[in-house]
Design an enzyme around this catalytic site. Sequence first.
Site, short mmCIF file in Angstrom:
data_model
loop_
_atom_site.label_atom_id
_atom_site.label_comp_id
_atom_site.label_asym_id
_atom_site.label_seq_id
_atom_site.Cartn_x
_atom_site.Cartn_y
_atom_site.Cartn_z
CG ASP A 26 -2.21 0.71 1.02
OD1 ASP A 26 -2.36 1.39 0.00
OD2 ASP A 26 -3.09 0.60 1.89
CG ASN A 74 -7.15 -2.47 -6.26
OD1 ASN A 74 -6.21 -3.21 -5.98
ND2 ASN A 74 -7.64 -1.59 -5.38
#
Length: 255
Positions: A26, A74
């Site tokens: 991340d 995503n």
Amino acid sequence: MFKIFKKKETVAQPTRVPKHVAFICDGNRRWAEARGLPPLMGHRAGIANFETLVDWFIARGVTTVTFFIFSTENWNRSKEEVDFLMDLFYSELQKNLKHAIEKNLRYRVIGTREKLPAKLSKMCDELEEKSAENTGGTVVFALNYGGQDEIVNAVNAAVAAGETVTRETFETFLDTGDLLPIDLMVRTSNEFRISNFLLWKLAYAELLFIPEHWPDLVKSEKIWQFVLDEYAKRNRRFGGGKKANYSGNMGVKNV
């Protein structure tokens, strides 16, 4: 065709080493924005030095390293970013095939192939097929992966097979069934969630959340050592008494 393997790096082994380390990668965009760079450049920085990171952990006794690189959620990002990532993954997997052969590593790509571009899906298949017999360690990419989807799909497969399952036999229906349980999960960028990642395999995992963005971790041996040192401090009892179990070998065995 003969495979030529380089001699594995010899290093002092820590007392307690996680067999399976999983990373939620991340902070790529935040890393780029903090440096005044286009956000997409953070994704490119996030794969720089990748093979060195893998080799470092394998040399220290880790046998499986997993990376959460693209979730089923995503796809909600912009088309520009998604297209950029799909091209980046394709280029990276081409490099990984060379890495697999050079270092005797088995690569797995977990998650559904359905929405992936055809050339990327084919590359995933090729990488898995050509590295399937390698025994030097396992590298896993979670690409278009969702933990809840994996469990639901496994339930449906078990029902279709007409089988009553146990915890052990249920794993055989999971896409990740052949992988070791996760000993240590690391998430970067000060995010404190597991985000639908490998829910079954995380059942007894130690969790570590660190402030550095992923592009900082991927190139920092100092952070890699911190990760192993932090794990070594944990007392893993698995619901038992004072005696800890550091084996990391609960569940299905792997390389």
